[in-house]
Write a protein that holds these residues in place. Structure first.
Motif, PDB file in Angstrom:
ATOM      1  N   GLU A  94      52.189  20.596  66.643  1.00 23.24           N
ATOM      2  CA  GLU A  94      50.958  20.080  66.040  1.00 23.24           C
ATOM      3  C   GLU A  94      49.862  21.135  66.026  1.00 23.24           C
ATOM      4  O   GLU A  94      49.134  21.286  65.039  1.00 23.24           O
ATOM      5  N   GLN A  95      49.734  21.865  67.111  1.00 18.11           N
ATOM      6  CA  GLN A  95      48.732  22.930  67.167  1.00 18.11           C
ATOM      7  C   GLN A  95      49.053  24.045  66.173  1.00 18.11           C
ATOM      8  O   GLN A  95      48.160  24.601  65.526  1.00 18.11           O
ATOM      9  N   VAL A  96      50.329  24.359  66.053  1.00 14.79           N
ATOM     10  CA  VAL A  96      50.756  25.399  65.116  1.00 14.79           C
ATOM     11  C   VAL A  96      50.479  24.969  63.676  1.00 14.79           C
ATOM     12  O   VAL A  96      49.992  25.758  62.855  1.00 14.79           O
ATOM     13  N   THR A  97      50.773  23.707  63.365  1.00 14.66           N
ATOM     14  CA  THR A  97      50.520  23.193  62.025  1.00 14.66           C
ATOM     15  C   THR A  97      49.036  23.266  61.689  1.00 14.66           C
ATOM     16  O   THR A  97      48.650  23.639  60.575  1.00 14.66           O
ATOM     17  N   ALA A  98      48.189  22.938  62.670  1.00 14.34           N
ATOM     18  CA  ALA A  98      46.744  23.025  62.459  1.00 14.34           C
ATOM     19  C   ALA A  98      46.308  24.471  62.250  1.00 14.34           C
ATOM     20  O   ALA A  98      45.409  24.756  61.437  1.00 14.34           O
ATOM     21  N   MET A  99      46.918  25.401  62.972  1.00 17.94           N
ATOM     22  CA  MET A  99      46.602  26.818  62.804  1.00 17.94           C
ATOM     23  C   MET A  99      46.901  27.286  61.384  1.00 17.94           C
ATOM     24  O   MET A  99      46.097  27.993  60.755  1.00 17.94           O
ATOM     25  N   VAL A 100      48.049  26.895  60.882  1.00 12.55           N
ATOM     26  CA  VAL A 100      48.448  27.299  59.537  1.00 12.55           C
ATOM     27  C   VAL A 100      47.521  26.672  58.497  1.00 12.55           C
ATOM     28  O   VAL A 100      47.133  27.323  57.519  1.00 12.55           O
ATOM     29  N   ALA A 101      47.132  25.421  58.725  1.00 13.54           N
ATOM     30  CA  ALA A 101      46.192  24.769  57.810  1.00 13.54           C
ATOM     31  C   ALA A 101      44.846  25.492  57.807  1.00 13.54           C
ATOM     32  O   ALA A 101      44.215  25.667  56.750  1.00 13.54           O
ATOM     33  N   GLN A 102      44.421  25.935  58.982  1.00 12.78           N
ATOM     34  CA  GLN A 102      43.174  26.694  59.089  1.00 12.78           C
ATOM     35  C   GLN A 102      43.279  28.005  58.317  1.00 12.78           C
ATOM     36  O   GLN A 102      42.350  28.387  57.582  1.00 12.78           O
ATOM     37  N   ALA A 103      44.387  28.696  58.467  1.00 10.77           N
ATOM     38  CA  ALA A 103      44.595  29.966  57.771  1.00 10.77           C
ATOM     39  C   ALA A 103      44.597  29.771  56.260  1.00 10.77           C
ATOM     40  O   ALA A 103      43.980  30.546  55.515  1.00 10.77           O
ATOM     41  N   LYS A 104      45.281  28.729  55.803  1.00 14.23           N
ATOM     42  CA  LYS A 104      45.355  28.452  54.360  1.00 14.23           C
ATOM     43  C   LYS A 104      43.980  28.097  53.811  1.00 14.23           C
ATOM     44  O   LYS A 104      43.591  28.535  52.721  1.00 14.23           O
ATOM     45  N   ALA A 105      43.221  27.303  54.572  1.00 16.12           N
ATOM     46  CA  ALA A 105      41.880  26.913  54.120  1.00 16.12           C
ATOM     47  C   ALA A 105      40.948  28.115  54.067  1.00 16.12           C
ATOM     48  O   ALA A 105      40.110  28.243  53.161  1.00 16.12           O
ATOM     49  N   GLU A 106      41.091  29.009  55.032  1.00 13.41           N
ATOM     50  CA  GLU A 106      40.201  30.168  55.120  1.00 13.41           C
ATOM     51  C   GLU A 106      40.535  31.237  54.097  1.00 13.41           C
ATOM     52  O   GLU A 106      39.642  31.816  53.461  1.00 13.41           O
ATOM     53  N   PHE A 107      41.826  31.511  53.913  1.00 15.01           N
ATOM     54  CA  PHE A 107      42.228  32.661  53.103  1.00 15.01           C
ATOM     55  C   PHE A 107      43.026  32.310  51.849  1.00 15.01           C
ATOM     56  O   PHE A 107      43.266  33.181  51.016  1.00 15.01           O
ATOM     57  N   GLY A 108      43.485  31.076  51.721  1.00 12.63           N
ATOM     58  CA  GLY A 108      44.141  30.641  50.487  1.00 12.63           C
ATOM     59  C   GLY A 108      45.634  30.865  50.393  1.00 12.63           C
ATOM     60  O   GLY A 108      46.300  30.287  49.542  1.00 12.63           O
ATOM     61  N   ARG A 109      46.194  31.665  51.282  1.00 13.41           N
ATOM     62  CA  ARG A 109      47.628  31.944  51.260  1.00 13.41           C
ATOM     63  C   ARG A 109      48.046  32.507  52.612  1.00 13.41           C
ATOM     64  O   ARG A 109      47.203  32.860  53.440  1.00 13.41           O
ATOM     65  N   ILE A 110      49.344  32.603  52.837  1.00 11.32           N
ATOM     66  CA  ILE A 110      49.877  33.243  54.047  1.00 11.32           C
ATOM     67  C   ILE A 110      51.090  34.058  53.624  1.00 11.32           C
ATOM     68  O   ILE A 110      52.071  33.500  53.120  1.00 11.32           O
ATOM     69  N   ASP A 111      51.014  35.354  53.798  1.00  9.91           N
ATOM     70  CA  ASP A 111      52.079  36.246  53.337  1.00  9.91           C
ATOM     71  C   ASP A 111      52.968  36.753  54.459  1.00  9.91           C
ATOM     72  O   ASP A 111      54.144  37.055  54.240  1.00  9.91           O
ATOM     73  N   ILE A 112      52.387  36.887  55.644  1.00 10.12           N
ATOM     74  CA  ILE A 112      53.085  37.546  56.753  1.00 10.12           C
ATOM     75  C   ILE A 112      52.921  36.720  58.021  1.00 10.12           C
ATOM     76  O   ILE A 112      51.831  36.237  58.325  1.00 10.12           O
ATOM     77  N   LEU A 113      54.026  36.556  58.735  1.00  6.32           N
ATOM     78  CA  LEU A 113      53.989  35.948  60.062  1.00  6.32           C
ATOM     79  C   LEU A 113      54.706  36.873  61.031  1.00  6.32           C
ATOM     80  O   LEU A 113      55.882  37.202  60.823  1.00  6.32           O
ATOM     81  N   ILE A 114      54.017  37.283  62.061  1.00  7.66           N
ATOM     82  CA  ILE A 114      54.656  38.051  63.128  1.00  7.66           C
ATOM     83  C   ILE A 114      54.702  37.176  64.371  1.00  7.66           C
ATOM     84  O   ILE A 114      53.672  36.848  64.966  1.00  7.66           O
ATOM     85  N   ASN A 115      55.904  36.763  64.742  1.00  3.01           N
ATOM     86  CA  ASN A 115      56.131  35.950  65.935  1.00  3.01           C
ATOM     87  C   ASN A 115      56.244  36.878  67.140  1.00  3.01           C
ATOM     88  O   ASN A 115      57.306  37.438  67.416  1.00  3.01           O
ATOM     89  N   ASN A 116      55.144  37.026  67.847  1.00  6.77           N
ATOM     90  CA  ASN A 116      55.081  37.985  68.946  1.00  6.77           C
ATOM     91  C   ASN A 116      54.794  37.328  70.299  1.00  6.77           C
ATOM     92  O   ASN A 116      55.070  37.916  71.341  1.00  6.77           O
ATOM     93  N   ALA A 117      54.260  36.110  70.293  1.00  5.06           N
ATOM     94  CA  ALA A 117      53.847  35.459  71.542  1.00  5.06           C
ATOM     95  C   ALA A 117      55.026  35.289  72.492  1.00  5.06           C
ATOM     96  O   ALA A 117      56.144  34.970  72.068  1.00  5.06           O
ATOM     97  N   GLY A 118      54.758  35.495  73.775  1.00  4.01           N
ATOM     98  CA  GLY A 118      55.834  35.337  74.749  1.00  4.01           C
ATOM     99  C   GLY A 118      55.298  35.226  76.164  1.00  4.01           C
ATOM    100  O   GLY A 118      54.157  35.586  76.447  1.00  4.01           O
ATOM    101  N   ILE A 119      56.138  34.706  77.040  1.00 11.26           N
ATOM    102  CA  ILE A 119      55.822  34.628  78.465  1.00 11.26           C
ATOM    103  C   ILE A 119      57.046  35.080  79.255  1.00 11.26           C
ATOM    104  O   ILE A 119      58.157  35.162  78.715  1.00 11.26           O
ATOM    105  N   LEU A 120      56.838  35.362  80.522  1.00 12.20           N
ATOM    106  CA  LEU A 120      57.931  35.734  81.418  1.00 12.20           C
ATOM    107  C   LEU A 120      57.908  34.858  82.665  1.00 12.20           C
ATOM    108  O   LEU A 120      56.835  34.626  83.236  1.00 12.20           O
TER     109      LEU A 120
END
Length: 302
Positions: A78-104
């Motif tokens: 749900e948080q991720v979906t909201a993030m993407v909606a925020q990005a689309k609203a702010e910039f109009g498109r999404i071209d690149i996703l870098i999945n970098n987040a991680g924990i150990l």
């Protein structure tokens, strides 16, 4: 030809520090608009703060770029979906996703709590799946997308005390293989980076001389190539200290054992031939591996 990202919008997860920060800064320097995602937790995923993401946004804006911060936990769809909606609203498109987040949460498997196993898989594997799922239809509709997963030698080759991390990281290569096939008709290319870099994830693991030689800036050029317009598809790129390699799954030439002789002892007797890596071949997809097996079966049975 200079690689540029003018007019492109990129989301980088875990971008408050280390590799993610460097990826984001360089994307912005080359013209991209950025969503700086960082949950702001500790190395083991606990806590949370927006300070790191906001600091990177400020760096980008100070240099004349465009960026916004987002504190979504990638393990929460749900948080991720909201993030993407925020990005689309702010910039109009999404071209690149870098999945970098991680924990150990490293421990030997005998001492590892299953909650810690699950937490690491949730962030690395499920988090990457969630983020990719959230942008997938946008990329399909615009007939353009570049997705980058982040794997590790721990998953590809093994490392003591990282059963959770290694499982998640090798799973990302499987996800890349599937999505790289499914995205082809819409020019969505999916690749994977296998970095070894000096970050807070490795600061107490690597010796000092290795930390000095393997800063994130020595890895990011590989990441940016893999999300560029002329990127390859379904490539695992190893990167560290300005050294690069590609990695892929291969299998040896199939060896047929007559059904009349098919016993564990027969497999043992032929195992040297079965495991002869000089015969190894790459398969573009599962169908090619099936074809190799069926062809060998038919030849053996006349």
């Amino acid at each position: 030809m200079t690689i540029r990202f003018d007019g492109r919008v990129a989301i980088v997860t875990g971008a408050g520090n280390g590799l993610g920060r460097m990826h984001a800064l360089e994307l912005a320097r080359r013209g991209a608009k950025l969503v700086i995602n960082d949950f702001g937790g500790s190395r083991d995923g606990k806590g949370g703060s927006s300070d790191a993401a906001l600091a990177v946004v400020e760096e980008i804006r100070h240099a004349g770029g465009e960026a916004i911060a987002n504190g979504a936990n990638v393990a929460d769809f749900e948080q991720v979906t909201a993030m993407v909606a925020q990005a689309k609203a702010e910039f109009g498109r999404i071209d690149i996703l870098i999945n970098n987040a991680g924990i150990l949460r490293d421990k030997s498997f005998s001492k590892m709590e299953m909650a810690d196993f699950r937490a690491v898989v949730d962030v690395h594997l499920m988090g990457s799946a969630y983020c990719t799922k959230a942008v997938w239809e946008i990329m399909r509709e615009q007939n353009y997308g570049r997705v980058l997963m982040t794997t590790s030698a721990a998953g590809l080759f093994g490392n003591f005390g990282q059963a959770n991390y290694g499982s998640a990281k090798v799973g990302l290569v499987g996800l890349m293989n599937m999505l790289g096939i499914e995205g082809t008709k819409n020019d969505i290319r999916v690749n994977t980076l296998a970095p070894m870099a000096a970050t807070r994830m490795t600061e107490d693991v690597f010796p000092a001389h290795l930390l000095e030689a393997t800063g994130p800036e020595t890895v990011t050029p590989g990441a940016l190539y893999l999300v560029s317009e002329n990127a390859p598809n379904r490539v695992v790129l190893g990167a560290s200290g300005g050294v690069f390699s590609t990695m892929r799954m291969v299998d040896t030439a199939p060896v047929a054992i007559p059904v009349s002789e098919l016993t564990p002892e027969a497999v043992e007797a032929r195992f040297a031939q079965i495991s002869d890596w000089s015969t190894a071949a790459f398969r573009e997809d599962a169908g090619q591996q099936v074809h190799a097996y069926v062809t060998r079966m038919q030849a053996a049975r006349g």
